[in-house]
Scaffold this motif. Structure first.
Motif, mmCIF file in Angstrom:
data_model
loop_
_atom_site.group_PDB
_atom_site.id
_atom_site.type_symbol
_atom_site.label_atom_id
_atom_site.label_comp_id
_atom_site.label_asym_id
_atom_site.label_seq_id
_atom_site.Cartn_x
_atom_site.Cartn_y
_atom_site.Cartn_z
ATOM 1 N N PRO A 148 11.027 3.382 10.785
ATOM 2 C CA PRO A 148 10.021 3.166 9.735
ATOM 3 C C PRO A 148 9.462 1.755 9.868
ATOM 4 C CG PRO A 148 12.211 2.828 8.853
ATOM 5 C CD PRO A 148 12.409 3.259 10.285
ATOM 6 N N SER A 149 8.463 1.442 9.084
ATOM 7 C CA SER A 149 8.019 0.045 9.002
ATOM 8 C C SER A 149 9.048 -0.746 8.191
ATOM 9 C CB SER A 149 6.655 -0.032 8.331
ATOM 10 O OG SER A 149 6.765 0.317 6.940
ATOM 11 N N TRP A 150 8.960 -2.060 8.249
ATOM 12 C CA TRP A 150 9.876 -2.880 7.460
ATOM 13 C C TRP A 150 9.719 -2.594 5.967
ATOM 14 C CZ3 TRP A 150 14.199 -5.353 7.873
ATOM 15 C CH2 TRP A 150 14.579 -6.279 6.883
ATOM 16 N N GLU A 151 8.486 -2.441 5.539
ATOM 17 C CA GLU A 151 8.240 -2.169 4.122
ATOM 18 C C GLU A 151 8.837 -0.824 3.723
ATOM 19 O OE1 GLU A 151 5.980 -3.160 6.345
ATOM 20 O OE2 GLU A 151 5.726 -5.229 5.617
ATOM 21 N N GLU A 152 8.676 0.199 4.571
ATOM 22 C CA GLU A 152 9.246 1.510 4.266
ATOM 23 C C GLU A 152 10.767 1.452 4.218
ATOM 24 O OE1 GLU A 152 5.828 4.419 6.290
ATOM 25 O OE2 GLU A 152 7.407 3.528 7.519
ATOM 26 N N LEU A 153 11.355 0.681 5.129
ATOM 27 C CA LEU A 153 12.812 0.576 5.148
ATOM 28 C C LEU A 153 13.330 -0.102 3.887
ATOM 29 C CD1 LEU A 153 15.489 0.968 6.623
ATOM 30 C CD2 LEU A 153 15.083 -1.231 7.785
ATOM 31 N N THR A 154 12.714 -1.191 3.501
ATOM 32 C CA THR A 154 13.186 -1.895 2.297
ATOM 33 C C THR A 154 12.983 -1.034 1.050
ATOM 34 O OG1 THR A 154 11.030 -3.032 2.110
ATOM 35 C CG2 THR A 154 12.792 -4.186 3.272
ATOM 36 N N GLU A 155 11.910 -0.264 1.017
ATOM 37 C CA GLU A 155 11.660 0.588 -0.145
ATOM 38 C C GLU A 155 12.678 1.720 -0.249
ATOM 39 O OE1 GLU A 155 7.655 1.856 0.364
ATOM 40 O OE2 GLU A 155 6.781 -0.095 -0.176
ATOM 41 N N GLY A 194 12.246 -6.345 17.358
ATOM 42 C CA GLY A 194 10.826 -6.505 17.650
ATOM 43 C C GLY A 194 9.953 -5.660 16.745
ATOM 44 N N HIS A 195 10.347 -4.418 16.530
ATOM 45 C CA HIS A 195 9.560 -3.529 15.671
ATOM 46 C C HIS A 195 9.508 -4.049 14.240
ATOM 47 C CE1 HIS A 195 7.963 0.317 14.184
ATOM 48 N NE2 HIS A 195 8.818 0.189 13.182
ATOM 49 N N PHE A 196 10.657 -4.502 13.735
ATOM 50 C CA PHE A 196 10.701 -4.984 12.356
ATOM 51 C C PHE A 196 10.242 -6.436 12.226
ATOM 52 C CE2 PHE A 196 14.259 -1.720 11.739
ATOM 53 C CZ PHE A 196 13.429 -0.835 11.074
ATOM 54 N N GLU A 197 10.185 -7.135 13.351
ATOM 55 C CA GLU A 197 9.839 -8.564 13.359
ATOM 56 C C GLU A 197 10.770 -9.345 12.436
ATOM 57 O OE1 GLU A 197 5.644 -8.579 12.359
ATOM 58 O OE2 GLU A 197 5.113 -8.428 14.486
ATOM 59 N N ARG A 198 12.044 -8.992 12.536
ATOM 60 C CA ARG A 198 13.089 -9.637 11.737
ATOM 61 C C ARG A 198 14.326 -9.805 12.624
ATOM 62 N NH1 ARG A 198 9.224 -9.005 8.811
ATOM 63 N NH2 ARG A 198 9.144 -8.936 6.520
ATOM 64 N N PRO A 199 15.132 -10.835 12.387
ATOM 65 C CA PRO A 199 16.379 -10.984 13.146
ATOM 66 C C PRO A 199 17.407 -9.952 12.725
ATOM 67 C CG PRO A 199 16.229 -12.669 11.444
ATOM 68 C CD PRO A 199 14.914 -11.946 11.436
ATOM 69 N N LEU A 200 18.407 -9.748 13.563
ATOM 70 C CA LEU A 200 19.456 -8.764 13.282
ATOM 71 C C LEU A 200 20.095 -8.985 11.923
ATOM 72 C CD1 LEU A 200 21.352 -8.459 16.690
ATOM 73 C CD2 LEU A 200 20.332 -6.568 15.394
#
Length: 395
Positions: free
Chosen positions: A174-181, A205-211
């Protein structure tokens, strides 16, 4: 195709699996070479050459999870930003124990997950048969559930399990926003969240967030060492120290506290040191390979094909073709045997769609970085030529 290629054949008594292994092992050009494709001597030589760079080899061997195994647990917990971690011989065991621990704590043994998640397809109903868990499915779509599907699901569940990426649907995220939601929706229902992160390593890379930031969304996270990190075997469950302590007790009960595991632990540490930093390169080049395949299929006039996702979310994706899976596998093996090039490997009958459609998984690792887009298109032309010959020959 040359006459020599046309005459290529295998003795009737040759084991198909051994033939595939030999063909892909001997291929000079591959997009990725899984650790299981290496010979024992190659595995031992690699371990011997690199283990000293990740751990003191003058230290004593591990006994029932101390030493190098404990060090692997510490390093993985730190990478994931969790209080503690515990090493397991398999992810199947790690996740069963994580979810039975959460079931006891929440008072609800129901786990919400995708019907194409690994435990539902590849573990012989172990959640129910071994751990007394019950599963429900907020969605059957080829993607992870969204927030509304979780929030509005018609019955209670104690844990929401999310496989990141969802392999069987095409290694999709999912996108980062979809995952957090969706995580927030589970929290609204007083459910805990567990990530099946067997391949979490390549999601940054997809989420543009670190592990650490990705893992922070979940109460517990499982990660594998033999997939993206090219280790021998093994997995880690990371989360709150109290749950990890409880998981150690259950690991013993399940027979997972092995006397010595230093080869697997050392290979995992090598993976963290050598493969993990390169995963962003693999993900980026997978996009190049996927686009080149799209272009190659179109140039060849292939009547129907599917590269999924069109832009890969990780360094793995699917390719679908309207031919018999065995014929496609035979073409892939012949290409490796005859030219030393292995663009694809094994094909499978597609679980969805009309009869006669097959799917394969494409992985791009260090070996694939050497391939240009033109190399991919050239290899695809060779593969499709062999398909045409096999079909014409009635194979």
């Amino acid at each position: 195709m040359s006459d020599e290629a046309n005459d290529a054949s295998t003795a009737p008594d040759t084991d198909p699996q051994e033939r595939r292994r030999a063909a892909f092992h001997s291929a000079k050009r591959v997009l990725a070479r899984h650790s299981a494709q290496h010979r024992i001597g190659e595995q031992l030589a690699h371990l011997s050459a690199h283990a000293g760079s990740v751990y003191d080899l003058d230290a004593g061997a591990d006994i029932y999870g101390d030493g190098v195994v404990a060090e692997l647990e510490r390093r993985t917990a730190r990478l994931l930003g969790k209080e503690a971690a515990v090493f397991f011989p398999t992810g199947t065991m790690a996740q069963q124990i994580a979810l039975r621990c959460w079931a006891a704590r929440t008072g609800n043994n129901t786990v919400a997950l995708h019907p194409r998640a690994h435990p539902e397809l590849h573990e012989r109903n172990a959640f129910h048969e071994v751990s007394g868990l019950r599963t429900v499915h907020p969605t059957g779509e080829p993607r992870l559930p969204n927030a509304d599907e979780v929030r509005d699901f018609e019955e209670p569940f104690g844990t929401l399990m999310l496989e990141l990426p969802l392999r069987e649907a095409g290694f999709v995220l999912p996108s980062w926003e979809e995952l957090t939601e969706v995580v927030e929706a589970a929290r609204e229902r007083d459910a805990v969240v567990h990530f099946d992160g067997a391949r979490l390593w390549e999601c940054t890379g997809h989420f543009e967030r670190p592990l650490e930031e990705i893992a922070a969304l979940a109460d517990t996270v499982y990660v594998s060492f033999y997939k993206s990190l090219e280790g021998m075997s093994g997995a880690v469950l990371a989360g709150p120290a109290t749950l990890v302590d409880e998981a150690r007790t259950w690991r013993h009960r399940y027979g997972g506290t092995l006397f010595q595991q230093y080869p697997a632990a050392l290979s995992a540490l090598i993976g963290l040191e050598q493969a993990l930093p390169r995963l962003p390169e693999y993900v980026a080049h997978a996009k190049v390979v996927a686009q080149a395949l799209e272009e190659g299929f179109r140039e060849a006039g292939t009547p129907w094909f599917r590269v999924h996702p069109e832009v890969p979310h990780t360094h793995q994706f699917q390719v679908w073709l309207p031919y018999d899976a065995d014929a496609l596998t035979e073409a892939a093996v012949r290409q490796a045997e005859e030219s030393g090039v292995a663009l694809f490997q094994r094909w499978f009958t597609a679980p969805e769609g009309p009869p006669g459609v097959a799917v394969t998984e494409v992985t791009v690792a260090s070996q694939g970085l050497e391939w240009s887009a033109e190399d991919v298109r050239e290899a695809l032309a060779g593969f499709l030529g062999r398909i045409g010959w096999l079909l014409a020959a009635g194979c």
